[in-house]
Write a protein that holds these residues in place. Sequence first.
Motif, PDB file in Angstrom:
ATOM      1  N   MET A 114      -3.965   0.634   9.186  1.00  0.00           N
ATOM      2  CA  MET A 114      -4.195   0.811   7.609  1.00  0.00           C
ATOM      3  C   MET A 114      -5.467   0.724   7.546  1.00  0.00           C
ATOM      4  O   MET A 114      -6.296  -0.305   7.524  1.00  0.00           O
TER       5      MET A 114
ATOM      6  N   GLY B 246      -3.882   5.457   8.447  1.00  0.00           N
ATOM      7  CA  GLY B 246      -3.563   5.790   6.949  1.00  0.00           C
ATOM      8  C   GLY B 246      -4.448   5.231   6.000  1.00  0.00           C
ATOM      9  O   GLY B 246      -5.183   4.322   6.518  1.00  0.00           O
ATOM     10  N   ALA B 247      -4.358   6.032   4.871  1.00  0.00           N
ATOM     11  CA  ALA B 247      -4.884   5.470   3.508  1.00  0.00           C
ATOM     12  C   ALA B 247      -6.846   5.460   3.902  1.00  0.00           C
ATOM     13  O   ALA B 247      -7.520   4.474   3.577  1.00  0.00           O
ATOM     14  N   GLY B 248      -7.311   6.563   4.742  1.00  0.00           N
ATOM     15  CA  GLY B 248      -8.690   6.632   4.876  1.00  0.00           C
ATOM     16  C   GLY B 248      -9.001   7.405   5.984  1.00  0.00           C
ATOM     17  O   GLY B 248      -8.349   8.145   6.529  1.00  0.00           O
TER      18      GLY B 248
ATOM     19  N   VAL C 193      -3.128  10.264   9.543  1.00  0.00           N
ATOM     20  CA  VAL C 193      -2.282  10.998   8.455  1.00  0.00           C
ATOM     21  C   VAL C 193      -3.136  11.317   7.555  1.00  0.00           C
ATOM     22  O   VAL C 193      -3.980  10.476   7.119  1.00  0.00           O
TER      23      VAL C 193
ATOM     24  N   LEU D 173      -9.506  16.881   5.069  1.00  0.00           N
ATOM     25  CA  LEU D 173      -9.551  15.786   5.840  1.00  0.00           C
ATOM     26  C   LEU D 173      -8.962  16.344   7.232  1.00  0.00           C
ATOM     27  O   LEU D 173      -9.387  16.110   8.118  1.00  0.00           O
TER      28      LEU D 173
ATOM     29  N   GLU E   1       1.164  14.496   5.312  1.00  0.00           N
ATOM     30  CA  GLU E   1       2.110  13.664   4.425  1.00  0.00           C
ATOM     31  C   GLU E   1       2.078  14.238   3.120  1.00  0.00           C
ATOM     32  O   GLU E   1       1.000  14.083   2.247  1.00  0.00           O
TER      33      GLU E   1
ATOM     34  N   GLY F 131       4.927   4.505  -0.632  1.00  0.00           N
ATOM     35  CA  GLY F 131       3.634   4.124  -0.315  1.00  0.00           C
ATOM     36  C   GLY F 131       2.593   4.682  -0.905  1.00  0.00           C
ATOM     37  O   GLY F 131       2.657   5.394  -1.938  1.00  0.00           O
ATOM     38  N   HIS F 132       1.543   4.657  -0.331  1.00  0.00           N
ATOM     39  CA  HIS F 132       0.144   5.113  -0.734  1.00  0.00           C
ATOM     40  C   HIS F 132       0.285   6.635  -0.730  1.00  0.00           C
ATOM     41  O   HIS F 132       0.514   7.257   0.529  1.00  0.00           O
TER      42      HIS F 132
ATOM     43  N   HIS G  48      -5.288   4.978  -6.918  1.00  0.00           N
ATOM     44  CA  HIS G  48      -4.605   4.182  -5.720  1.00  0.00           C
ATOM     45  C   HIS G  48      -3.041   4.508  -5.952  1.00  0.00           C
ATOM     46  O   HIS G  48      -2.292   3.420  -6.047  1.00  0.00           O
TER      47      HIS G  48
ATOM     48  N   VAL H 111       0.679   4.706  -5.708  1.00  0.00           N
ATOM     49  CA  VAL H 111       1.784   4.061  -4.631  1.00  0.00           C
ATOM     50  C   VAL H 111       3.165   4.207  -5.217  1.00  0.00           C
ATOM     51  O   VAL H 111       3.441   4.034  -6.174  1.00  0.00           O
TER      52      VAL H 111
ATOM     53  N   MET I 232       8.758  -0.173  -1.786  1.00  0.00           N
ATOM     54  CA  MET I 232       8.030   1.162  -1.270  1.00  0.00           C
ATOM     55  C   MET I 232       9.177   2.014  -0.704  1.00  0.00           C
ATOM     56  O   MET I 232       9.737   1.407   0.134  1.00  0.00           O
TER      57      MET I 232
HETATM   58  O1  TUI Z   1      -1.200   5.296   4.224  1.00  0.00           O
HETATM   59  C1  TUI Z   1      -0.214   5.719   3.938  1.00  0.00           C
HETATM   60  N1  TUI Z   1       0.767   5.020   3.368  1.00  0.00           N
HETATM   61  C2  TUI Z   1       0.679   3.696   2.950  1.00  0.00           C
HETATM   62  S1  TUI Z   1      -0.500   2.757   3.336  1.00  0.00           S
HETATM   63  C3  TUI Z   1       0.181   1.583   2.536  1.00  0.00           C
HETATM   64  S2  TUI Z   1      -0.623  -0.290   2.611  1.00  0.00           S
HETATM   65  C4  TUI Z   1      -0.449  -0.648   1.060  1.00  0.00           C
HETATM   66  N2  TUI Z   1      -0.150  -1.961   0.955  1.00  0.00           N
HETATM   67  C5  TUI Z   1      -0.140  -2.652  -0.280  1.00  0.00           C
HETATM   68  C6  TUI Z   1      -0.309  -1.640  -1.518  1.00  0.00           C
HETATM   69  C7  TUI Z   1      -0.655  -0.727  -1.143  1.00  0.00           C
HETATM   70  C8  TUI Z   1      -0.674   0.368   0.055  1.00  0.00           C
HETATM   71  C9  TUI Z   1       1.335   1.679   2.094  1.00  0.00           C
HETATM   72  N3  TUI Z   1       1.744   3.224   2.225  1.00  0.00           N
HETATM   73  N4  TUI Z   1       0.130   7.096   4.016  1.00  0.00           N
HETATM   74  C10 TUI Z   1      -0.862   7.936   4.848  1.00  0.00           C
HETATM   75  C11 TUI Z   1      -1.906   8.449   3.772  1.00  0.00           C
HETATM   76  N5  TUI Z   1      -2.880   8.517   3.816  1.00  0.00           N
HETATM   77  N6  TUI Z   1      -1.287   8.830   2.499  1.00  0.00           N
HETATM   78  C12 TUI Z   1      -2.559   9.343   2.031  1.00  0.00           C
HETATM   79  C13 TUI Z   1      -3.573   9.136   2.720  1.00  0.00           C
HETATM   80  C14 TUI Z   1      -4.761   9.298   2.481  1.00  0.00           C
HETATM   81  C15 TUI Z   1      -5.419   9.162   1.238  1.00  0.00           C
HETATM   82  C16 TUI Z   1      -6.983   9.378   0.970  1.00  0.00           C
HETATM   83  C17 TUI Z   1      -5.762   9.494   3.660  1.00  0.00           C
HETATM   84  C18 TUI Z   1      -7.334   9.599   3.368  1.00  0.00           C
HETATM   85  C19 TUI Z   1      -7.551   9.457   1.970  1.00  0.00           C
HETATM   86  O2  TUI Z   1      -8.985   9.844   2.101  1.00  0.00           O
HETATM   87  C20 TUI Z   1      -9.865   9.567   3.070  1.00  0.00           C
HETATM   88  C21 TUI Z   1     -11.167   9.645   2.629  1.00  0.00           C
HETATM   89  O3  TUI Z   1     -11.917   8.672   2.728  1.00  0.00           O
HETATM   90  O4  TUI Z   1     -11.865  10.800   2.625  1.00  0.00           O
END
Ligand code: TUI
Length: 312
Positions: free
Chosen positions: A71, A95-97, A116, A122, A137, A143-144, A227, A229, A276
């Motif tokens: 993450m 994920g998430a970045g 992901v 991206l 996804e 989740g996020h 953000h 979720v 989540m």
């Molecule tokens: O990552 C996820 N799902 C998640 S991460 C997570 S951890 C969390 N814990 C507590 C509170 C909140 C979160 C819970 N669920 N899925 C993959 C995913 N990645 N979905 C969307 C993205 C994503 C979003 C923006 C990927 C890249 C992005 O930007 C990248 C950039 O910097 O250009």
Amino acid sequence: MKTEITELLEITYPIIQGGMAWAAEYHLAAAVSNAGGLGVIGAASAPAEWVREQIREAKKLTKKPFGVNIMLMSPYADDVAKVIAEEGVKVVTTGAGNPEKYMRMWKAAGVKVIPVIASVALAKRMERCGADALVAEGTEAGGHIGESTTMVLVPQVVDAVQIPVIAAGGIADGRGIAAAFVLGARGVQMGTKFVVARESQVHENYKNAILKAKDIDTRVTGRSVGHPVRALRNQMTREYLRREAEGATMEELELLGAGGLRRAVKEGDVVNGSLMAGQCAGLVKEALSCSELVGKLVKETEELIGGAGFYE
Ligand code: TUI
């Protein structure tokens, strides 16, 4: 079910378990891999040594390949990225970045990299820096989340890249898997369905909340602070959304959300915890073992599109 994904990952079925924070620990990951899919340990915001321990425990339970999800918002992401390379993990999902800065290290260590992503931009960028495959996804996921639905995201990502695409978000049975193949995916990633699996160590209260959930029972918090979720609606999401509508700051909201997922997974706090889950929670009606679940998914898919050329 032979596809580019089963070949790449050396697995039997192109079914990947989401690397869910707190929920995706080694018992679940090993069970999914033993069932012929790809189990994935979720590193979430845990310290690197916890992740190393999880990897070593999973290796005791399965000889099959498994993955680790990193993450990228985690304060420990740099150290976790190194542990993944050091421990000989076969596959990393991110994920998430944007995982760009770790790609060279992982490729050098022979780790297959599957970011992901939730956008075509991206996706293209990840292909350029050497990703082996992608998980596209949709916003139905738990989740996020990003903005686009699985239905529109998957075909656009498939058209934009050459590497194989795995569909995620809203998939909970053979119909979803068949649809993903028709959209051009070569595999699927599923989370919510695996949370309730027999081998999942998630608290029974959380599992029961998913089993009870109906079609319209998820809410998205955090949109106001960029953000978003998705979780099952409860007192926590109600309070969070009320505070957002009142214009609460990012700091205030963070305080409200802090530790919510841990409270739900570990303590079974279904009132103030963060449950989540994806929109497909309404499709999740029974708790099976991972091998029963994977077997059932494969059979359902086979009945719908077996012999249609989507897989061998
Ligand atoms: O990552 C996820 N799902 C998640 S991460 C997570 S951890 C969390 N814990 C507590 C509170 C909140 C979160 C819970 N669920 N899925 C993959 C995913 N990645 N979905 C969307 C993205 C994503 C979003 C923006 C990927 C890249 C992005 O930007 C990248 C950039 O910097 O250009």
